[in-house]
Design a protein around this motif. Sequence first.
Motif, PDB file in Angstrom:
ATOM      1  N   MET A   1     -22.018   7.577   3.332  1.00 25.95           N
ATOM      2  CA  MET A   1     -20.943   8.578   3.345  1.00 25.95           C
ATOM      3  C   MET A   1     -20.204   8.528   4.682  1.00 25.95           C
ATOM      4  O   MET A   1     -20.841   8.362   5.730  1.00 25.95           O
ATOM      5  CB  MET A   1     -21.517   9.976   3.124  1.00 25.95           C
ATOM      6  CG  MET A   1     -20.468  11.078   3.088  1.00 25.95           C
ATOM      7  SD  MET A   1     -21.180  12.704   2.776  1.00 25.95           S
ATOM      8  CE  MET A   1     -19.680  13.666   2.564  1.00 25.95           C
ATOM      9  N   ASP A   2     -18.902   8.656   4.655  1.00 24.44           N
ATOM     10  CA  ASP A   2     -18.119   8.670   5.884  1.00 24.44           C
ATOM     11  C   ASP A   2     -18.503   9.874   6.719  1.00 24.44           C
ATOM     12  O   ASP A   2     -18.505  11.015   6.236  1.00 24.44           O
ATOM     13  CB  ASP A   2     -16.625   8.715   5.551  1.00 24.44           C
ATOM     14  CG  ASP A   2     -15.776   8.686   6.804  1.00 24.44           C
ATOM     15  OD1 ASP A   2     -15.616   7.596   7.378  1.00 24.44           O
ATOM     16  OD2 ASP A   2     -15.281   9.760   7.212  1.00 24.44           O
ATOM     17  N   ILE A   3     -18.832   9.642   7.988  1.00 20.97           N
ATOM     18  CA  ILE A   3     -19.327  10.722   8.833  1.00 20.97           C
ATOM     19  C   ILE A   3     -18.272  11.800   9.065  1.00 20.97           C
ATOM     20  O   ILE A   3     -18.585  12.981   9.203  1.00 20.97           O
ATOM     21  CB  ILE A   3     -19.851  10.179  10.187  1.00 20.97           C
ATOM     22  CG1 ILE A   3     -20.479  11.304  11.012  1.00 20.97           C
ATOM     23  CG2 ILE A   3     -18.756   9.484  10.945  1.00 20.97           C
ATOM     24  CD1 ILE A   3     -21.575  12.060  10.338  1.00 20.97           C
ATOM     25  N   ASN A   4     -16.996  11.406   9.098  1.00 16.41           N
ATOM     26  CA  ASN A   4     -15.939  12.400   9.283  1.00 16.41           C
ATOM     27  C   ASN A   4     -15.888  13.381   8.110  1.00 16.41           C
ATOM     28  O   ASN A   4     -15.683  14.585   8.307  1.00 16.41           O
ATOM     29  CB  ASN A   4     -14.588  11.703   9.452  1.00 16.41           C
ATOM     30  CG  ASN A   4     -14.496  10.960  10.769  1.00 16.41           C
ATOM     31  OD1 ASN A   4     -14.373  11.551  11.831  1.00 16.41           O
ATOM     32  ND2 ASN A   4     -14.562   9.628  10.692  1.00 16.41           N
ATOM     33  N   ASN A   5     -16.083  12.861   6.899  1.00 17.30           N
ATOM     34  CA  ASN A   5     -16.102  13.738   5.723  1.00 17.30           C
ATOM     35  C   ASN A   5     -17.325  14.653   5.738  1.00 17.30           C
ATOM     36  O   ASN A   5     -17.231  15.838   5.411  1.00 17.30           O
ATOM     37  CB  ASN A   5     -16.111  12.899   4.446  1.00 17.30           C
ATOM     38  CG  ASN A   5     -14.808  12.143   4.239  1.00 17.30           C
ATOM     39  OD1 ASN A   5     -13.777  12.524   4.796  1.00 17.30           O
ATOM     40  ND2 ASN A   5     -14.845  11.080   3.469  1.00 17.30           N
ATOM     41  N   ALA A   6     -18.472  14.083   6.131  1.00 12.50           N
ATOM     42  CA  ALA A   6     -19.693  14.888   6.211  1.00 12.50           C
ATOM     43  C   ALA A   6     -19.556  15.980   7.261  1.00 12.50           C
ATOM     44  O   ALA A   6     -19.954  17.134   7.036  1.00 12.50           O
ATOM     45  CB  ALA A   6     -20.879  13.977   6.546  1.00 12.50           C
ATOM     46  N   PHE A   7     -18.978  15.633   8.406  1.00 10.26           N
ATOM     47  CA  PHE A   7     -18.809  16.597   9.485  1.00 10.26           C
ATOM     48  C   PHE A   7     -17.870  17.725   9.046  1.00 10.26           C
ATOM     49  O   PHE A   7     -18.090  18.893   9.388  1.00 10.26           O
ATOM     50  CB  PHE A   7     -18.237  15.891  10.720  1.00 10.26           C
ATOM     51  CG  PHE A   7     -18.281  16.715  11.976  1.00 10.26           C
ATOM     52  CD1 PHE A   7     -19.484  16.978  12.603  1.00 10.26           C
ATOM     53  CD2 PHE A   7     -17.112  17.231  12.533  1.00 10.26           C
ATOM     54  CE1 PHE A   7     -19.537  17.737  13.769  1.00 10.26           C
ATOM     55  CE2 PHE A   7     -17.148  17.991  13.689  1.00 10.26           C
ATOM     56  CZ  PHE A   7     -18.362  18.243  14.312  1.00 10.26           C
ATOM     57  N   THR A  84     -27.587   6.658   4.698  1.00 11.28           N
ATOM     58  CA  THR A  84     -28.557   7.096   3.683  1.00 11.28           C
ATOM     59  C   THR A  84     -28.321   8.516   3.185  1.00 11.28           C
ATOM     60  O   THR A  84     -28.773   8.879   2.096  1.00 11.28           O
ATOM     61  CB  THR A  84     -29.994   7.013   4.243  1.00 11.28           C
ATOM     62  OG1 THR A  84     -30.087   7.813   5.430  1.00 11.28           O
ATOM     63  CG2 THR A  84     -30.359   5.581   4.588  1.00 11.28           C
ATOM     64  N   ASP A  85     -27.630   9.337   3.976  1.00  6.60           N
ATOM     65  CA  ASP A  85     -27.382  10.726   3.592  1.00  6.60           C
ATOM     66  C   ASP A  85     -25.995  10.883   2.973  1.00  6.60           C
ATOM     67  O   ASP A  85     -25.103  10.073   3.198  1.00  6.60           O
ATOM     68  CB  ASP A  85     -27.509  11.641   4.812  1.00  6.60           C
ATOM     69  CG  ASP A  85     -28.931  11.661   5.349  1.00  6.60           C
ATOM     70  OD1 ASP A  85     -29.868  11.530   4.545  1.00  6.60           O
ATOM     71  OD2 ASP A  85     -29.102  11.789   6.580  1.00  6.60           O
ATOM     72  N   GLY A  86     -25.841  11.959   2.207  1.00  3.95           N
ATOM     73  CA  GLY A  86     -24.576  12.176   1.523  1.00  3.95           C
ATOM     74  C   GLY A  86     -24.144  13.624   1.522  1.00  3.95           C
ATOM     75  O   GLY A  86     -24.534  14.418   2.382  1.00  3.95           O
ATOM     76  N   THR A  87     -23.361  13.986   0.494  1.00  4.57           N
ATOM     77  CA  THR A  87     -22.805  15.329   0.395  1.00  4.57           C
ATOM     78  C   THR A  87     -23.888  16.402   0.355  1.00  4.57           C
ATOM     79  O   THR A  87     -23.767  17.447   0.994  1.00  4.57           O
ATOM     80  CB  THR A  87     -21.925  15.442  -0.863  1.00  4.57           C
ATOM     81  OG1 THR A  87     -20.872  14.476  -0.795  1.00  4.57           O
ATOM     82  CG2 THR A  87     -21.317  16.832  -0.974  1.00  4.57           C
ATOM     83  N   ARG A  88     -24.931  16.147  -0.399  1.00  3.43           N
ATOM     84  CA  ARG A  88     -26.012  17.131  -0.542  1.00  3.43           C
ATOM     85  C   ARG A  88     -26.629  17.455   0.812  1.00  3.43           C
ATOM     86  O   ARG A  88     -26.857  18.627   1.135  1.00  3.43           O
ATOM     87  CB  ARG A  88     -27.086  16.590  -1.488  1.00  3.43           C
ATOM     88  CG  ARG A  88     -28.268  17.524  -1.684  1.00  3.43           C
ATOM     89  CD  ARG A  88     -29.301  16.889  -2.588  1.00  3.43           C
ATOM     90  NE  ARG A  88     -30.502  17.703  -2.691  1.00  3.43           N
ATOM     91  CZ  ARG A  88     -31.601  17.338  -3.348  1.00  3.43           C
ATOM     92  NH1 ARG A  88     -31.626  16.183  -3.978  1.00  3.43           N
ATOM     93  NH2 ARG A  88     -32.645  18.118  -3.393  1.00  3.43           N
ATOM     94  N   GLU A  89     -26.900  16.428   1.608  1.00  2.00           N
ATOM     95  CA  GLU A  89     -27.506  16.647   2.921  1.00  2.00           C
ATOM     96  C   GLU A  89     -26.541  17.374   3.856  1.00  2.00           C
ATOM     97  O   GLU A  89     -26.947  18.263   4.619  1.00  2.00           O
ATOM     98  CB  GLU A  89     -27.929  15.311   3.541  1.00  2.00           C
ATOM     99  CG  GLU A  89     -29.147  14.660   2.916  1.00  2.00           C
ATOM    100  CD  GLU A  89     -28.866  13.961   1.599  1.00  2.00           C
ATOM    101  OE1 GLU A  89     -29.813  13.612   0.892  1.00  2.00           O
ATOM    102  OE2 GLU A  89     -27.663  13.774   1.270  1.00  2.00           O
ATOM    103  N   ALA A  90     -25.264  17.004   3.801  1.00  2.00           N
ATOM    104  CA  ALA A  90     -24.266  17.657   4.651  1.00  2.00           C
ATOM    105  C   ALA A  90     -24.148  19.142   4.295  1.00  2.00           C
ATOM    106  O   ALA A  90     -24.074  20.002   5.189  1.00  2.00           O
ATOM    107  CB  ALA A  90     -22.914  16.970   4.497  1.00  2.00           C
ATOM    108  N   GLU A  91     -24.149  19.450   3.014  1.00  2.00           N
ATOM    109  CA  GLU A  91     -24.063  20.849   2.591  1.00  2.00           C
ATOM    110  C   GLU A  91     -25.301  21.630   3.020  1.00  2.00           C
ATOM    111  O   GLU A  91     -25.202  22.798   3.420  1.00  2.00           O
ATOM    112  CB  GLU A  91     -23.894  20.923   1.073  1.00  2.00           C
ATOM    113  CG  GLU A  91     -22.526  20.440   0.598  1.00  2.00           C
ATOM    114  CD  GLU A  91     -22.378  20.504  -0.906  1.00  2.00           C
ATOM    115  OE1 GLU A  91     -23.429  20.606  -1.601  1.00  2.00           O
ATOM    116  OE2 GLU A  91     -21.233  20.450  -1.398  1.00  2.00           O
ATOM    117  N   SER A  92     -26.467  20.990   2.958  1.00  2.00           N
ATOM    118  CA  SER A  92     -27.701  21.644   3.369  1.00  2.00           C
ATOM    119  C   SER A  92     -27.681  21.971   4.855  1.00  2.00           C
ATOM    120  O   SER A  92     -28.114  23.057   5.269  1.00  2.00           O
ATOM    121  CB  SER A  92     -28.900  20.745   3.046  1.00  2.00           C
ATOM    122  OG  SER A  92     -30.108  21.364   3.424  1.00  2.00           O
ATOM    123  N   ILE A  93     -27.158  21.046   5.654  1.00  2.00           N
ATOM    124  CA  ILE A  93     -27.056  21.284   7.100  1.00  2.00           C
ATOM    125  C   ILE A  93     -26.098  22.431   7.372  1.00  2.00           C
ATOM    126  O   ILE A  93     -26.369  23.323   8.181  1.00  2.00           O
ATOM    127  CB  ILE A  93     -26.593  20.012   7.832  1.00  2.00           C
ATOM    128  CG1 ILE A  93     -27.667  18.925   7.727  1.00  2.00           C
ATOM    129  CG2 ILE A  93     -26.290  20.304   9.304  1.00  2.00           C
ATOM    130  CD1 ILE A  93     -27.229  17.570   8.233  1.00  2.00           C
TER     131      ILE A  93
END
Length: 261
Positions: A1-7, A84-93
């Motif tokens: 996943m693009d880190i900018n989108n995750a951030f 390895t991480d995605g939208t689900r992990e970003a939302e959890s954080i």
Amino acid sequence: MDINNAFEIITSKFENTVSSKGYTRETAVSGEEELIALFVGEIAYSIVYTFSNKRVVLRSCAVENGEPDNEWKNLATWLFDPETDGTREAESIGEDFCETVKGPKQKAAAQKQKKRKKEGDGNVDPLFLANRMVTYFPELRDEIAYEMAHYEEFRGVTFAEEKIVPRFAEMIKKADDKKIEKISAGLAAIYNAGDLDTKGIITYDMLNAVESDDKFIKLIASFSDNDKKVTKAARKLRGKEIKPEKPQKSRSYKTDTLNKM
């Protein structure tokens, strides 16, 4: 996943929470080494993602004359690996950061975080590991909050044995190779940066709870060669009772001298 989108996912969730309390998102300068989001109100919060160690940190500091005093204190730290991480992990954080700053229960819990590792010492503690496991077991979030609200210090080993290990073993039992590969990468990163308690929880508790030797090997595939040796050695002790070393009686110089006379 693009880190900018995750951030953006993480910071947007946080912004939605603190904006109702009068906080505004200020312009922050990000660079090649990190991404930064700044929120200023009664105090200041910043969310920082560092590319080198793949950590995203929620910090706070006091505000003087409308500006942060830059005496930052870490409130929560997570690992986020874009590979390895995605939208689900970003939302959890993002949700965890929101819970950290909401309500007296969360504030009281945060104030009880004693003996936290100093920034820059490269160590990840059992609380960090527990927070990371929320990605797989969302119900852990409330259990972590309860633990921190009712005990002076986070009981890392006890919490892991009671709350994490049984769920982890059951998850691995049902997981396919693709999921195990992802879990392996996350565990390896935490193990590599972990303190002794965290390494012990991963090797002696979590990995040794895995029944299948084949899945155990797949789980440590992302570990370094040296760390693989450690985990394999620990697996040989699986199911064995380890007796504590008997303390040796110390003798003084005077005692030794008398014995020789």
